[in-house]
Scaffold this active site. Structure first.
Site, PDB file in Angstrom:
ATOM      1  N   SER A 110      -1.748   3.824  -7.575  1.00  0.00           N
ATOM      2  CA  SER A 110      -2.693   2.817  -7.091  1.00  0.00           C
ATOM      3  C   SER A 110      -3.885   3.527  -6.429  1.00  0.00           C
ATOM      4  O   SER A 110      -4.516   4.380  -7.059  1.00  0.00           O
ATOM      5  CB  SER A 110      -1.967   1.842  -6.160  1.00  0.00           C
ATOM      6  N   ASP A 250       0.391  -5.693 -14.862  1.00  0.00           N
ATOM      7  CA  ASP A 250      -0.198  -5.002 -13.723  1.00  0.00           C
ATOM      8  C   ASP A 250      -1.435  -5.714 -13.194  1.00  0.00           C
ATOM      9  O   ASP A 250      -2.227  -6.271 -13.964  1.00  0.00           O
ATOM     10  CB  ASP A 250      -0.605  -3.590 -14.183  1.00  0.00           C
ATOM     11  N   HIS A 277       2.853  -3.704 -11.194  1.00  0.00           N
ATOM     12  CA  HIS A 277       2.183  -2.597 -10.518  1.00  0.00           C
ATOM     13  C   HIS A 277       3.148  -1.498 -10.069  1.00  0.00           C
ATOM     14  O   HIS A 277       2.711  -0.467  -9.572  1.00  0.00           O
ATOM     15  CB  HIS A 277       1.432  -3.160  -9.301  1.00  0.00           C
TER      16      HIS A 277
END
Length: 299
Positions: A110, A250, A277
């Site tokens: 991320s 995601d 995610h």
């Protein structure tokens, strides 16, 4: 759950301290995998299962970025303090302090993937490989895609979110309930959430200083200092073998990640069909297989 650490502690970073955790032997032969967590303002906890790479001979370093977890908390520092360069400097400092700056692999998830990419464009001599997991290459582009995902939420949810965002009442229970709908679709689809992920989730809200300053009140309402930030123009400078990872569901959509594939020379892209995610938690066996295959290919 990850393996028990072989070492942990803190290293000085200017006037502050960075907490770290090592699994395996750092100087055993293979380059250590340094795990860069998301946020900004999260913690290492939700990525702990990556310590299991040590079972296959790859030492693993986790750390908490300054501002959260076991590292120095600085709740009185304003947004001008929390910069991308600060976290790049912290990462460089950690690599030197642990004596691994001459040979290492970065795995960033991320925001951590964005940070790892920014580190790689400087072409550090010791970087052997790069994994960019579930990361957008451009926050402005990502915001466009997040707006698309929000409009696809069940009727009334985005309207509730927008109402509270306009009124600056994003700390309300109603906003958080609506926020949860997005999170369960596009952040972590497991029910219940794994303990390690829950630990990091609550760490953010126990001290949201960094998250609020750089990101905003939620994953999809980015109004902090990162809202205009992008690494796209620098991506062609990355020289090391690079693996991209995203989930089919995601919050980082294919369009958000596409610049990594287009601009990083030789980048490979793996999409996890049953994940959002957190594919390392949602499809852990396949995640480990994909990652180990890439690590074994490194020169």
């Amino acid at each position: 759950m990850g393996l028990a650490p072989s070492a942990r502690g803190t290293v000085p970073f200017g006037e502050h301290r960075t907490w770290y955790r090592v699994t395996g032997e750092l100087h055993s032969g293979r380059p250590p995998v340094v795990v860069v967590h998301g946020g900004p303002g999260s913690t290492h906890d939700y990525l702990l299962n990556l310590s299991e790479l040590a079972d296959d001979g790859w030492p693993v370093v986790h750390y908490d970025q300054i501002g959260n977890g076991g590292s120095s908390h600085l709740p009185d520092h304003g947004a001008d303090f929390w910069t991308v360069q600060l976290f790049l400097d912290e990462l460089d400092n950690l690599l030197r302090a642990l004596g691994i700056a001459d040979r290492y692999v970065l795995l960033g998830h991320s925001w951590g993937g964005v940070l790892a990419a920014a580190h790689a464009v400087a072409r550090p001599a010791g970087l052997r490989g790069l994994v960019i997991a579930n990361a957008p290459a451009s926050y402005p582009l990502w915001l466009e895609e997040l707006a698309v995902l929000r409009r696809q939420l069940p009727p009334g949810v985005n309207e509730t979110l927008l109402r509270h965002e306009a009124a600056d009442t994003t700390d309300s229970a109603e906003y958080h309930q609506a926020m949860q709908v997005f999170y369960e679709r596009h952040v972590c689809r497991l029910k219940p959430w794994p303990r390690d992920y829950t630990a990091s989730f609550y760490e953010v809200y126990n001290d949201p200083t960094v998250y609020y300053a750089m990101n905003g009140p939620s994953e999809f309402h980015v109004i902090g200092t990162l809202r205009e930030w992008s690494v796209v123009d620098a991506l062609p400078r990355i020289e090391v073998p690079t693996l991209m990872i995203t989930g089919r569901h995601d919050e980082v959509t294919p369009r958000s990640a596409q610049p990594f594939r287009d601009l990083v020379p030789g980048a490979r892209w793996e999409i996890f069909e049953e994940s959002s995610h957190m594919p390392h938690l949602e499809e852990p066996e396949r995640f480990r297989e994909v990652l180990l295959a890439r690590l074994r290919d490194l020169p």
